[in-house]
Design an enzyme around this catalytic site. Structure first.
Site, PDB file in Angstrom:
ATOM      1  N   PRO A 126       0.797  -1.241   0.000  1.00 10.03           N
ATOM      2  CA  PRO A 126       0.000   0.000   0.000  1.00 10.03           C
ATOM      3  C   PRO A 126       0.827   1.288   0.000  1.00 10.03           C
ATOM      4  O   PRO A 126       0.243   2.369   0.051  1.00 10.03           O
ATOM      5  CB  PRO A 126      -0.804  -0.120   1.297  1.00 10.03           C
ATOM      6  CG  PRO A 126       0.066  -0.924   2.213  1.00 10.03           C
ATOM      7  CD  PRO A 126       0.806  -1.895   1.336  1.00 10.03           C
ATOM      8  N   ASP A 192      10.434  -5.193  -2.620  1.00 12.23           N
ATOM      9  CA  ASP A 192       9.882  -5.640  -1.336  1.00 12.23           C
ATOM     10  C   ASP A 192       8.879  -6.734  -1.706  1.00 12.23           C
ATOM     11  O   ASP A 192       7.689  -6.482  -1.867  1.00 12.23           O
ATOM     12  CB  ASP A 192       9.210  -4.431  -0.651  1.00 12.23           C
ATOM     13  CG  ASP A 192       8.713  -4.770   0.733  1.00 12.23           C
ATOM     14  OD1 ASP A 192       9.431  -5.457   1.468  1.00 12.23           O
ATOM     15  OD2 ASP A 192       7.586  -4.342   1.083  1.00 12.23           O
ATOM     16  N   CYS A 246       9.085 -10.027   4.419  1.00 12.73           N
ATOM     17  CA  CYS A 246       8.751 -10.089   5.845  1.00 12.73           C
ATOM     18  C   CYS A 246       8.589 -11.553   6.240  1.00 12.73           C
ATOM     19  O   CYS A 246       7.666 -11.922   6.947  1.00 12.73           O
ATOM     20  CB  CYS A 246       7.503  -9.265   6.158  1.00 12.73           C
ATOM     21  SG  CYS A 246       6.045  -9.747   5.239  1.00 12.73           S
TER      22      CYS A 246
HETATM   23  N1  SAM Z   1       6.293  -2.281  -0.218  1.00 13.78           N
HETATM   24  C1  SAM Z   1       4.901  -2.283   0.216  1.00 13.78           C
HETATM   25  C2  SAM Z   1       4.765  -1.324   1.378  1.00 13.78           C
HETATM   26  O1  SAM Z   1       5.742  -1.126   2.118  1.00 13.78           O
HETATM   27  O2  SAM Z   1       3.688  -0.755   1.557  1.00 13.78           O
HETATM   28  C3  SAM Z   1       4.448  -3.685   0.546  1.00 13.78           C
HETATM   29  C4  SAM Z   1       4.586  -4.629  -0.626  1.00 13.78           C
HETATM   30  S1  SAM Z   1       3.883  -6.217  -0.320  1.00 13.78           S
HETATM   31  C5  SAM Z   1       5.110  -7.005   0.587  1.00 13.78           C
HETATM   32  C6  SAM Z   1       4.037  -6.967  -1.900  1.00 13.78           C
HETATM   33  C7  SAM Z   1       3.082  -6.414  -2.935  1.00 13.78           C
HETATM   34  O3  SAM Z   1       3.413  -7.030  -4.189  1.00 13.78           O
HETATM   35  C8  SAM Z   1       1.606  -6.691  -2.703  1.00 13.78           C
HETATM   36  O4  SAM Z   1       0.888  -5.501  -2.729  1.00 13.78           O
HETATM   37  C9  SAM Z   1       1.203  -7.587  -3.882  1.00 13.78           C
HETATM   38  O5  SAM Z   1      -0.111  -7.359  -4.345  1.00 13.78           O
HETATM   39  C10 SAM Z   1       2.230  -7.174  -4.929  1.00 13.78           C
HETATM   40  N2  SAM Z   1       2.506  -8.191  -5.976  1.00 13.78           N
HETATM   41  C11 SAM Z   1       2.360  -9.529  -5.937  1.00 13.78           C
HETATM   42  N3  SAM Z   1       2.757 -10.080  -7.098  1.00 13.78           N
HETATM   43  C12 SAM Z   1       3.179  -9.075  -7.893  1.00 13.78           C
HETATM   44  C13 SAM Z   1       3.698  -9.010  -9.215  1.00 13.78           C
HETATM   45  N4  SAM Z   1       3.877 -10.113  -9.936  1.00 13.78           N
HETATM   46  N5  SAM Z   1       4.029  -7.802  -9.733  1.00 13.78           N
HETATM   47  C14 SAM Z   1       3.832  -6.672  -9.000  1.00 13.78           C
HETATM   48  N6  SAM Z   1       3.341  -6.666  -7.743  1.00 13.78           N
HETATM   49  C15 SAM Z   1       3.029  -7.851  -7.188  1.00 13.78           C
END
Ligand code: SAM
Length: 320
Positions: A126, A192, A246
């Site tokens: 987010p 991330d 995480c």
């Molecule tokens: N960095 C964010 C923060 O600090 O608010 C949190 C990121 S969270 C760990 C990982 C995110 O990657 C999620 O929102 C997920 O929906 C997204 N995600 C999953 N697969 C993905 C993909 N193939 N390409 C881009 N985003 C992806």
């Protein structure tokens, strides 16, 4: 508060087996203690709109007890309040603060973004880390924040606007594809990665762990390799990348970095951050490149979620 035995019974059996295979019994007990009970709420002061002195003044006026973070001037740990109480404050409403776990403040900090640079955040929603990067750059430069999920992308947009981070452009797409479309464009890239979230488990919060399985861990590891390759392609020669999760298993952490340095032109570099040793988990390098010892893993605790952070640099190809 549950006993270690009760925590073991509540969390997925394969997860318990996994950590006991990686870490010593003493370390496992500390991990399980860190996944017990609640975690203190922490917040990041949004330096784009205010400063830590102003926020500390407001917290004192509202009788909210807090502690400062040794390694980050804009991080505050709250001692006697919950998220709901903070959400009711004007400083929250106006985007002067962002509720963010302490561990999740580390990747942007050690990415060390500079004013005027071009940064890519490959999996951004987010947006806690994207907006932290913007603040570290004094909102001067360019950040491309990508997210695959449409609804999470809306949340990202909302948070970016609320915090006044005007240098962020949002993209709704597959992170795997971005490297191809933006070859060697960025000074720094944050990955991330989507992960199994073991570092955020809470024994009393089944929602934090019911979707976990060894199968998901292995599927995520495949996706993480594709994403790290894309992040590498988008990076300029000599550019810096942070890979973070995480979670605390080897498949999604050390083994991804080992794969990356063996298959891509990347090296592991030192992380300069004053984190106390008691807050770290041991790094595993058995059958892996020893430079992985430079990466760090945060022990889950009352103040911090379990987290993994690797700092990588793209090696410049000579004679091309
Ligand atoms: N960095 C964010 C923060 O600090 O608010 C949190 C990121 S969270 C760990 C990982 C995110 O990657 C999620 O929102 C997920 O929906 C997204 N995600 C999953 N697969 C993905 C993909 N193939 N390409 C881009 N985003 C992806």
């Amino acid at each position: 508060m549950l006993s270690v035995l009760e925590v073991k019974r509540k969390l997925p059996r394969d997860f318990i087996k996994e950590i006991y295979e990686i870490y010593s019994p003493l370390v496992c007990d500390k991990i399980l203690a860190g996944l017990n009970g609640e975690r203190n709420v922490s917040m990041r002061v949004n330096a784009i709109k205010t400063n830590v002195q102003e926020i500390m003044k407001v917290l004192k006026e509202n009788n909210i007890k807090f502690e400062r973070v040794m390694w980050y001037k804009d991080g505050l740990i709250l001692k006697n309040s919950n998220e709901k109480q903070i959400n009711a404050l004007k400083i929250y409403e106006e985007g002067l603060i962002y509720l963010q776990s302490l561990s999740s403040m580390i990747p942007p900090l050690v990415l060390e973004p500079k004013e005027g640079e071009k940064i890519l955040d490959l999996t951004a929603a987010p947006g806690g880390k994207t907006t932290e990067i913007a603040a570290l750059m004094n909102n001067n430069g360019y950040i491309l924040a990508n997210e695959i999920d449409k609804i999470r992308c809306e949340r990202l947009k909302y948070n970016v606007e609320k915090q006044g981070a005007s240098i962020i452009k949002i993209n709704n797409g597959k992170g795997e594809k971005l490297g191809e479309d933006h070859k060697e464009e960025f000074d720094r890239v944050l990955l991330d990665a989507p992960c199994s979230g073991e570092g955020t488990f809470l024994a009393n919060g089944p929602k934090t762990y019911t979707s976990w399985s060894l199968r998901t861990v292995n599927e995520l590891a495949k996706l993480q390799k594709k994403l790290i390759k894309s992040a590498y392609e988008a990076l300029k020669p000599n550019g810096t990348m942070i890979y973070s999760t995480c979670t605390i298993n080897l498949e999604e952490d050390e083994k991804i970095v080992d794969w990356a340095i063996k298959n891509l032109n990347l090296r592991v570099i030192d992380i300069n951050l004053n984190i106390e040793e008691k807050n770290k988990l041991p790094i595993t390098t058995e059958n892996m490149d020893k430079s992985i010892n430079k990466t760090i893993k945060i022990m889950p605790s009352r103040n911090m979620e379990g987290f993994y952070i690797a700092k990588l640099q793209k090696i410049e190809r000579r004679g091309e």
